[in-house]
Design an enzyme around this catalytic site. Sequence first.
Site, mmCIF file in Angstrom:
data_model
loop_
_atom_site.group_PDB
_atom_site.id
_atom_site.type_symbol
_atom_site.label_atom_id
_atom_site.label_comp_id
_atom_site.label_asym_id
_atom_site.label_seq_id
_atom_site.Cartn_x
_atom_site.Cartn_y
_atom_site.Cartn_z
ATOM 1 N N PHE A 58 0.805 -1.222 0.000
ATOM 2 C CA PHE A 58 0.000 0.000 0.000
ATOM 3 C C PHE A 58 0.840 1.274 0.000
ATOM 4 O O PHE A 58 0.315 2.383 0.125
ATOM 5 C CB PHE A 58 -0.967 0.008 1.202
ATOM 6 C CG PHE A 58 -0.290 -0.214 2.543
ATOM 7 C CD1 PHE A 58 0.343 0.824 3.215
ATOM 8 C CD2 PHE A 58 -0.298 -1.472 3.138
ATOM 9 C CE1 PHE A 58 0.953 0.633 4.438
ATOM 10 C CE2 PHE A 58 0.327 -1.686 4.367
ATOM 11 C CZ PHE A 58 0.953 -0.636 5.010
ATOM 12 N N ARG A 91 -1.347 9.040 21.002
ATOM 13 C CA ARG A 91 -1.720 7.813 20.281
ATOM 14 C C ARG A 91 -2.985 7.194 20.869
ATOM 15 O O ARG A 91 -3.806 6.652 20.146
ATOM 16 C CB ARG A 91 -0.553 6.811 20.244
ATOM 17 C CG ARG A 91 0.454 7.165 19.151
ATOM 18 C CD ARG A 91 1.394 6.030 18.812
ATOM 19 N NE ARG A 91 0.815 5.006 17.966
ATOM 20 C CZ ARG A 91 0.906 4.982 16.631
ATOM 21 N NH1 ARG A 91 1.540 5.928 15.981
ATOM 22 N NH2 ARG A 91 0.363 3.994 15.954
ATOM 23 N N HIS A 125 -1.981 11.592 11.813
ATOM 24 C CA HIS A 125 -0.744 10.849 12.055
ATOM 25 C C HIS A 125 -0.227 11.218 13.433
ATOM 26 O O HIS A 125 -0.254 12.395 13.815
ATOM 27 C CB HIS A 125 0.332 11.208 11.012
ATOM 28 C CG HIS A 125 1.700 10.716 11.407
ATOM 29 N ND1 HIS A 125 2.115 9.421 11.184
ATOM 30 C CD2 HIS A 125 2.726 11.330 12.067
ATOM 31 C CE1 HIS A 125 3.346 9.268 11.675
ATOM 32 N NE2 HIS A 125 3.734 10.407 12.215
HETATM 33 N N1 UDP Z 1 -1.918 2.122 6.395
HETATM 34 C C1 UDP Z 1 -2.820 1.511 5.531
HETATM 35 N N2 UDP Z 1 -2.952 0.144 5.571
HETATM 36 C C2 UDP Z 1 -2.243 -0.631 6.450
HETATM 37 C C3 UDP Z 1 -1.319 0.010 7.310
HETATM 38 C C4 UDP Z 1 -1.184 1.377 7.259
HETATM 39 O O1 UDP Z 1 -3.493 2.173 4.749
HETATM 40 O O2 UDP Z 1 -2.418 -1.865 6.453
HETATM 41 C C5 UDP Z 1 -1.756 3.585 6.323
HETATM 42 C C6 UDP Z 1 -2.544 4.308 7.432
HETATM 43 O O3 UDP Z 1 -3.045 5.527 6.887
HETATM 44 C C7 UDP Z 1 -1.484 4.541 8.482
HETATM 45 C C8 UDP Z 1 -0.239 4.796 7.622
HETATM 46 O O4 UDP Z 1 -0.386 3.905 6.514
HETATM 47 O O5 UDP Z 1 -1.792 5.635 9.324
HETATM 48 C C9 UDP Z 1 1.081 4.530 8.327
HETATM 49 O O6 UDP Z 1 1.084 3.234 8.859
HETATM 50 P P1 UDP Z 1 1.661 2.924 10.314
HETATM 51 O O7 UDP Z 1 1.827 1.452 10.406
HETATM 52 O O8 UDP Z 1 2.848 3.774 10.587
HETATM 53 O O9 UDP Z 1 0.435 3.321 11.273
HETATM 54 P P2 UDP Z 1 0.239 4.573 12.276
HETATM 55 O O10 UDP Z 1 1.544 4.803 12.969
HETATM 56 O O11 UDP Z 1 -0.194 5.749 11.427
HETATM 57 O O12 UDP Z 1 -0.845 4.156 13.238
HETATM 58 MG MG MG Z 2 3.438 5.092 12.158
#
Ligand code: UDP
Ligand code: MG
Length: 167
Positions: A58, A91, A125
């Site tokens: 993705f 968070r 984020h």
């Molecule tokens: N994301 C997604 N599909 C997934 C994992 C992540 O669309 O399976 C997107 C989502 O918008 C997420 C961003 O990618 O906020 C960054 O991923 P991360 O694992 O860093 O999650 P976060 O720290 O934002 O909770």
């Molecule tokens: Mg992240």
Amino acid sequence: MNQAALILIKPDGLKKSLTGNILTRLSETKLEIVAAKMARVSRGLAEEHYKHLKDKPFFEEIIRYLRGELHDRRKVMALVYWGKEAIKKCRELAGATNPEEAEPTSIRGSYGRITTSGVYENVIHVSSNELEAEREIKLWFAPEEIIVELYPKKEVSERDFKRAVWA
Ligand code: UDP
Ligand code: MG
């Protein structure tokens, strides 16, 4: 121990007019905002921000998402929250990455959605640990844009450096 956390209100959050709601929710943390701005997101900035996800299927979609290509909003709001346990507090309020698994009353649980192509549009984020926060804050902000001393900085003199001033 005081911590800093980078918050981005992503383009879907802006398009849905959620800035006020999100900032109100985050004010529950009683943390201090020490930097804030609207930012355009170049491809380079987006790729650097999400570089830990470069191998994910993705990746290309989340780059387009962060750049506002999915929402016709080519900007994000970037903020630095600072105070005791800032990352954990932010968070927790943000909720889980997948908006369908996020606590329904959390920011992502309340306002996020999963698109038909599978991207988690989760409106915000939040840095996930101190190392990531430092890397991200240095990526999004210059030292003079932050009103407290977060990280060591140095002075450089630039010859022939040009910058815009009010005419
Ligand atoms: N994301 C997604 N599909 C997934 C994992 C992540 O669309 O399976 C997107 C989502 O918008 C997420 C961003 O990618 O906020 C960054 O991923 P991360 O694992 O860093 O999650 P976060 O720290 O934002 O909770
Ligand atoms: Mg992240």
